[in-house]
Write a protein that holds these residues in place. Structure first.
Motif, PDB file in Angstrom:
ATOM      1  N   ARG A 179      15.207   5.790   5.323  1.00  0.00           N
ATOM      2  CA  ARG A 179      14.705   4.768   4.399  1.00  0.00           C
ATOM      3  C   ARG A 179      14.919   5.237   2.972  1.00  0.00           C
ATOM      4  O   ARG A 179      14.800   6.429   2.681  1.00  0.00           O
TER       5      ARG A 179
ATOM      6  N   TYR B 209      13.718   3.943  -0.951  1.00  0.00           N
ATOM      7  CA  TYR B 209      13.025   2.973  -1.797  1.00  0.00           C
ATOM      8  C   TYR B 209      12.986   3.501  -3.223  1.00  0.00           C
ATOM      9  O   TYR B 209      13.230   4.703  -3.456  1.00  0.00           O
TER      10      TYR B 209
ATOM     11  N   MET C 272      11.117   2.948  -7.286  1.00  0.00           N
ATOM     12  CA  MET C 272      10.027   2.379  -8.084  1.00  0.00           C
ATOM     13  C   MET C 272      10.484   2.315  -9.531  1.00  0.00           C
ATOM     14  O   MET C 272      11.059   3.283 -10.041  1.00  0.00           O
TER      15      MET C 272
ATOM     16  N   ARG D 176       1.095   6.617  -9.583  1.00  0.00           N
ATOM     17  CA  ARG D 176       1.534   6.105  -8.285  1.00  0.00           C
ATOM     18  C   ARG D 176       1.342   7.226  -7.270  1.00  0.00           C
ATOM     19  O   ARG D 176       0.989   8.349  -7.617  1.00  0.00           O
ATOM     20  N   GLY D 177       1.674   6.915  -6.031  1.00  0.00           N
ATOM     21  CA  GLY D 177       1.505   7.901  -4.975  1.00  0.00           C
ATOM     22  C   GLY D 177       0.034   7.987  -4.626  1.00  0.00           C
ATOM     23  O   GLY D 177      -0.540   7.024  -4.135  1.00  0.00           O
TER      24      GLY D 177
ATOM     25  N   HIS E  99      -1.345   9.779  -2.323  1.00  0.00           N
ATOM     26  CA  HIS E  99      -1.493   9.757  -0.883  1.00  0.00           C
ATOM     27  C   HIS E  99      -0.792  10.988  -0.286  1.00  0.00           C
ATOM     28  O   HIS E  99      -0.054  11.688  -0.983  1.00  0.00           O
TER      29      HIS E  99
ATOM     30  N   TYR F 277       8.899   2.865   7.141  1.00  0.00           N
ATOM     31  CA  TYR F 277       7.540   2.714   6.615  1.00  0.00           C
ATOM     32  C   TYR F 277       6.546   2.540   7.761  1.00  0.00           C
ATOM     33  O   TYR F 277       6.716   1.665   8.613  1.00  0.00           O
TER      34      TYR F 277
ATOM     35  N   TYR G  93       0.109   7.470   6.699  1.00  0.00           N
ATOM     36  CA  TYR G  93      -0.467   7.765   5.385  1.00  0.00           C
ATOM     37  C   TYR G  93      -1.881   8.322   5.484  1.00  0.00           C
ATOM     38  O   TYR G  93      -2.674   7.888   6.324  1.00  0.00           O
TER      39      TYR G  93
ATOM     40  N   ARG H 257      -4.604   7.824   2.771  1.00  0.00           N
ATOM     41  CA  ARG H 257      -4.880   7.179   1.479  1.00  0.00           C
ATOM     42  C   ARG H 257      -6.202   7.703   0.902  1.00  0.00           C
ATOM     43  O   ARG H 257      -6.512   7.468  -0.257  1.00  0.00           O
TER      44      ARG H 257
HETATM   45  P1  TYD Z   1       2.293   2.113  -2.194  1.00  0.00           P
HETATM   46  O1  TYD Z   1       2.255   2.992  -0.975  1.00  0.00           O
HETATM   47  O2  TYD Z   1       0.983   1.621  -2.734  1.00  0.00           O
HETATM   48  O3  TYD Z   1       3.073   2.857  -3.365  1.00  0.00           O
HETATM   49  P2  TYD Z   1       2.855   4.351  -3.863  1.00  0.00           P
HETATM   50  O4  TYD Z   1       4.005   5.147  -3.297  1.00  0.00           O
HETATM   51  O5  TYD Z   1       2.844   4.345  -5.341  1.00  0.00           O
HETATM   52  O6  TYD Z   1       1.539   4.829  -3.274  1.00  0.00           O
HETATM   53  O7  TYD Z   1       3.247   0.894  -1.868  1.00  0.00           O
HETATM   54  C1  TYD Z   1       3.183  -0.316  -2.602  1.00  0.00           C
HETATM   55  C2  TYD Z   1       3.378  -1.460  -1.634  1.00  0.00           C
HETATM   56  O8  TYD Z   1       4.678  -1.417  -1.052  1.00  0.00           O
HETATM   57  C3  TYD Z   1       2.377  -1.433  -0.494  1.00  0.00           C
HETATM   58  O9  TYD Z   1       1.971  -2.770  -0.248  1.00  0.00           O
HETATM   59  C4  TYD Z   1       3.165  -0.930   0.682  1.00  0.00           C
HETATM   60  C5  TYD Z   1       4.559  -1.406   0.372  1.00  0.00           C
HETATM   61  N1  TYD Z   1       5.637  -0.560   0.910  1.00  0.00           N
HETATM   62  C6  TYD Z   1       6.446  -1.037   1.904  1.00  0.00           C
HETATM   63  O10 TYD Z   1       6.269  -2.179   2.397  1.00  0.00           O
HETATM   64  N2  TYD Z   1       7.476  -0.274   2.369  1.00  0.00           N
HETATM   65  C7  TYD Z   1       7.707   0.962   1.877  1.00  0.00           C
HETATM   66  O11 TYD Z   1       8.662   1.646   2.313  1.00  0.00           O
HETATM   67  C8  TYD Z   1       6.828   1.482   0.849  1.00  0.00           C
HETATM   68  C9  TYD Z   1       7.025   2.865   0.286  1.00  0.00           C
HETATM   69  C10 TYD Z   1       5.802   0.688   0.389  1.00  0.00           C
END
Ligand code: TYD
Length: 139
Positions: A37, A39, A41, A51-52, A54, A119, A124, A126
């Protein structure tokens, strides 16, 4: 004790010529894990909250500041460290059972993340206290 030790900066393969620089990440070569995967930001507002915040039970990741820069704080329940990522040719490997916080984003930053699994919310932590409890009882 704690899982922060394997976390490290990785210098990525770079090809520089008069047109600029081309950086390469190969799944299973640059990374020890197969990349399942990707992704990224971006669009953080000025003075945005971190962010993060977690941890992951099993996920492995490499985080790259593809543009701009940001700080990544790591915490395994015993030790803490922080990195400033601001070179697109460098990635930060983060293994399982490490709490991470991404913050202090420079304007227009892009945080690119390569991940070892799809994902899964169940991977996680949290809640920091729940993370600490499990991280501190690892063998
Ligand atoms: P989130 O985990 O809150 O971001 P961060 O890494 O800053 O903690 O993710 C934000 C939103 O995106 C949340 O609703 C989950 C979604 N998401 C996915 O659907 N797929 C993914 O691969 C990721 C990383 C997040």
């Amino acid at each position: 004790m704690g899982r922060i030790k394997p976390c490290r900066l990785i210098r990525l393969e770079q090809h520089v010529d008069p047109r600029g620089t081309l950086s390469v990440v190969e799944s299973g070569t640059t990374t020890d894990f197969a990349i399942q995967r990707v992704y990224y930001m971006y669009g953080q507002p000025e003075s945005s909250p971190p962010r993060g915040m977690h941890g992951h039970r099993t996920l492995e990741q490499v985080v790259i500041a593809a543009h701009g820069g940001f700080s990544v704080g790591l915490d395994d329940g015993f030790h803490r460290t922080a990195y400033r990522l601001d070179e697109p040719g460098v990635g930060l490997y983060i293994g399982p059972m490490v709490w991470r916080v991404l913050q202090d984003f420079a304007p227009a930053s892009v945080a690119l993340v390569l991940a070892s699994r799809h994902y899964e919310e169940s991977d996680y932590y949290r809640d920091y206290d729940a993370f600490l409890r499990d991280a501190r009882s690892l063998p």
